[in-house]
Design a protein around this motif. Structure first.
Motif, PDB file in Angstrom:
ATOM      1  N   PHE A 449      67.387  30.793  24.080  1.00 47.41           N
ATOM      2  CA  PHE A 449      68.647  30.738  25.100  1.00 47.41           C
ATOM      3  C   PHE A 449      70.027  30.107  24.454  1.00 47.41           C
ATOM      4  CE2 PHE A 449      66.161  26.940  26.365  1.00 47.41           C
ATOM      5  CZ  PHE A 449      66.985  26.132  26.204  1.00 47.41           C
ATOM      6  N   LYS A 455      72.171  28.074  31.530  1.00 50.24           N
ATOM      7  CA  LYS A 455      70.945  28.214  31.021  1.00 50.24           C
ATOM      8  C   LYS A 455      70.209  26.737  31.139  1.00 50.24           C
ATOM      9  CE  LYS A 455      71.541  32.530  29.913  1.00 50.24           C
ATOM     10  NZ  LYS A 455      71.047  33.571  30.451  1.00 50.24           N
ATOM     11  N   SER A 524      67.026  28.800  33.904  1.00 53.76           N
ATOM     12  CA  SER A 524      68.368  29.297  34.159  1.00 53.76           C
ATOM     13  C   SER A 524      68.719  29.212  35.517  1.00 53.76           C
ATOM     14  CB  SER A 524      68.597  30.720  33.691  1.00 53.76           C
ATOM     15  OG  SER A 524      68.191  31.027  32.337  1.00 53.76           O
ATOM     16  N   GLU A 527      70.468  34.744  36.231  1.00 55.88           N
ATOM     17  CA  GLU A 527      70.069  35.790  35.386  1.00 55.88           C
ATOM     18  C   GLU A 527      70.338  37.229  35.956  1.00 55.88           C
ATOM     19  OE1 GLU A 527      69.217  35.820  32.176  1.00 55.88           O
ATOM     20  OE2 GLU A 527      68.676  33.555  31.677  1.00 55.88           O
ATOM     21  N   PRO A 530      66.047  38.781  32.657  1.00 50.74           N
ATOM     22  CA  PRO A 530      66.091  38.082  31.386  1.00 50.74           C
ATOM     23  C   PRO A 530      65.260  38.854  30.238  1.00 50.74           C
ATOM     24  CG  PRO A 530      65.366  36.752  33.126  1.00 50.74           C
ATOM     25  CD  PRO A 530      65.293  38.070  33.520  1.00 50.74           C
ATOM     26  N   SER A 545      59.414  29.905  34.418  1.00 50.39           N
ATOM     27  CA  SER A 545      60.680  30.514  34.394  1.00 50.39           C
ATOM     28  C   SER A 545      61.001  29.912  35.975  1.00 50.39           C
ATOM     29  CB  SER A 545      61.207  31.740  34.430  1.00 50.39           C
ATOM     30  OG  SER A 545      62.495  32.221  34.467  1.00 50.39           O
ATOM     31  N   ALA A 551      63.758  37.355  36.944  1.00 42.89           N
ATOM     32  CA  ALA A 551      62.577  36.540  36.246  1.00 42.89           C
ATOM     33  C   ALA A 551      61.312  36.924  36.773  1.00 42.89           C
ATOM     34  CB  ALA A 551      63.090  35.241  36.208  1.00 42.89           C
TER      35      ALA A 551
END
Length: 632
Positions: A449, A455, A524, A527, A530, A545, A551
């Motif tokens: 990232f 992030k 994150s 997003e 991703p 995540s 995500a």
């Protein structure tokens, strides 16, 4: 000649304005402030100083300047009027409007009303501007500038009252209403193509070819479509396929100051290598709506009052769409939809895609524009307009924002190519040095990232420190760079984990680094869909995540990855526990890695994206079937 009179304030003012014309990006606010200090009572210099401060993003400083040179007072009409106009220049509209109203209440002078009406008209507030002038309308000479303003406002107000109720015009920008009703002129159009399966020509439209995720996906799609068009096994004109693709980009030529380093031509070379035809919209001639083939008087009048970005598209793109006779215009991202959708309607393009790449702009304040909601709700009433998102999460968010059924939104997942696991010499050397330094390690946790606030790289470092307390033989690396990289390095040292951490910097061989991971972590806040999670899954790497954007659609929660409960405030202890469980499961059950690979390759391959896009180009016959297949 001017150099001989540099002490003259008017000459200095003229020279500064000339400098701004010659060097558009020049920052001259300090020079204006210095000039104002030498000529404090000069109203023209004061106004130019305020305007320049606003243009350079220094609105708060502009207000300070106004307060210093024209302090608030209602005792003097002329001074109050000057302050109200300056506040409007500084875009302090609430304060400006309040002062104008107060001045009218105290003095009710015609010049104050006219000045206020001009400012309101400039902001598109037609209803309010007309109401301000009604009390003095009969007292102005018809052939004077004020008389012309009164007549124009009254005529425009009467015209738009045919489309909107009185309350709809009160505080609405009439340019946005003009856009809305120009679009609704096409709500009864016929969008179908007589031969529903005949080959289609497609224009992919975007704002730039910079190094963003949307631009990368559009480039992959365009290049893949071009290769398919050139395949010898397909005959020209074969039914049910795309046989011509072009890319239209607002700007890819760098102009002026390039010191900021933002490349807007990042993918242009890739397009050229694939022989994709690319047209730069900024270079197209601007052709006014009344010079185009439009006969309806109401539509023409509406088109004369559009928001600037919409007018940009109507005057440049509509003639091009008509000339090149595209069957499908695919508009990528909100800004492109704003300048391209009405142009496509005017050119009678049968199929128009509105392609959204992430969450809607009402969630991201820096991307919001008041035109968007009005634009999309009007387009929803027009045949042939297809709403497309790159995740189900994004589709639901747009549907909730626009109060539309989620079934109106089609899902076009990102296409991610297979990644090579070979590394460059530099990558290999960096890895081998780290591997030797942490030879006792039993697991490898990775991140890919940018070191940017969204992030959360510092939170990632804190998670690593917490995880090491649970499992001290773990090690970590991050591939990427960004503004917070040095802060992350310093935090790792402060927390005592620097010896178990590798900062691998940017790499063009990211597949090599994925091949070293036992699991990947992404924390994150925001997003779209991703790609880094998809890439990891394609190489069989389990992922943990936050639920940012789409995500959760990139892996099977509880099987090939774990989705945390919050994107806003992730629970690091829970994240560590789930990460440990994921590493252990992937080791104990190797089939988990195979499942990740198979699912990612099925849903997110470039051929899968291209096939779905092809279906979107044939909405009359294809979309229902493709949706059933996706659901299965």
């Amino acid at each position: 000649m001017a150099s001989a009179h540099r002490a003259d304030a008017d000459i200095r003012c003229m020279l500064l304005k000339l400098e701004e014309l010659v060097v558009p990006g020049a920052e001259t606010s300090d020079a204006w402030l210095a000039l104002l200090a030498d000529a404090a009572g000069h109203r023209g210099i004061l106004r130019n100083c305020v305007l320049r401060l606003v243009k350079e993003g220094k609105s708060d400083e502009a207000i300070v300047v106004i307060d210093r040179h024209v302090p608030e007072t209602a005792d003097d009409a002329a001074s109050g009027l000057s302050r109200a106009e300056l506040l409007a220049d500084a875009r302090a509209h609430e304060a400006s409007d309040e002062l104008f109203d107060r001045l009218i209440g105290l003095y009710d002078r015609r010049d104050i009303r006219i000045a206020f009406a001009k400012r309101l008209k400039k902001r598109g507030l037609l209803g309010r501007a007309n109401a301000v002038l009604v009390p003095v309308a009969s007292s102005v000479a018809p052939d004077s500038k004020a008389g012309q303003l009164v007549a124009t406002l009254a005529d425009d107000y009467a015209f738009y009252r045919r489309f909107e109720p009185e309350f709809g015009l009160a505080d609405q920008d009439f340019r946005i209403l003009a856009m809305k009703h120009a679009i609704l002129q096409y709500r009864n159009r016929t969008s179908s193509i007589e031969d529903a399966e005949r080959p289609r020509s497609v224009a992919l439209v975007t704002g730039s070819l910079g190094p963003g995720g949307a631009e990368r996906q559009l480039t992959r799609l365009a290049c893949h479509l071009q290769r398919v068009c050139e395949m010898p096994q397909y005959s020209k004109g074969e039914a049910g396929r795309i046989d011509r693709v072009e890319v239209l980009v607002k700007q890819h030529t760098v102009q002026g100051d390039t010191r900021k380093g933002h490349r807007i031509d990042f993918f242009l070379g890739t397009m050229n290598d694939a022989c994709v035809k690319v047209t730069e919209i900024n270079t197209l001639p601007s052709i006014a709506a009344n010079q185009q083939a439009l006969d309806d008087a109401d539509t023409l009048r509406l088109l004369q009052n559009l928001p600037p970005q919409v007018n940009y598209g109507v005057t440049r793109l509509a003639p091009l769409f008509r000339e090149r006779r595209f069957d499908v215009v695919s508009l990528w991202q909100d800004g492109t939809c704003l300048f391209g959708a009405l142009a496509a309607l005017i050119a009678s393009v049968p199929v128009i895609h509105l392609v959204f790449r992430g969450l809607p702009p009402n969630i991201r304040a820096e991307r919001y524009r008041p035109e968007y909601a009005v634009l999309y709700k009007a387009l929803a009433e027009v045949p042939g307009v297809v709403f497309v998102c790159n995740s189900r999460t994004g589709a639901q968010a747009y549907a909730d924002w626009l109060d539309m059924p989620v079934t109106r939104f089609k899902v076009l997942y990102n296409g991610v190519p297979e990644l090579s696991v070979d590394g460059a010499d530099e990558d290999v050397q960096r890895w081998e040095a780290f591997d030797a330094r942490c030879a006792d390690a039993t697991e490898m946790i990775g991140g890919v990232f940018r070191f940017e606030p969204d992030k959360r790289p510092l939170t990632w470092i804190r998670l690593a420190a917490r995880y090491l307390k649970m499992r001290p033989l773990a090690r970590f690396f991050i591939v990427g760079d960004g503004r917070l990289q040095q802060s992350a390095v310093e935090l790792a040292a402060e927390l005592g984990v620097a010896d178990r951490m590798l900062f691998a910097d940017l790499s063009s061989h990211v597949g090599y680094w994925y091949s070293k991971m036992d699991a990947k972590v992404l924390l994150s806040r925001f997003e779209g869909l991703p790609n880094v999670l998809i890439e990891a899954q394609m190489l069989g790497v389990g992922t943990v995540s936050t639920p940012a954007g789409g995500a959760g659609e990139c892996f099977v929660d509880g099987v090939t990855g774990h989705l945390l409960e919050s994107a806003e405030q992730p629970d690091l202890q829970a994240a560590c526990e789930r990460l440990a469980a994921l590493v252990d499961r992937c080791r104990a059950e190797p089939a988990t890695r195979d499942q990740a690979r198979d699912r990612a390759s099925t849903l997110f391959s470039v051929p899968a994206m291209t096939a779905m896009f092809n279906d979107l180009c044939f909405p009359e016959t294809r979309l229902v079937a493709s949706e059933h297949a996706l659901a299965a």
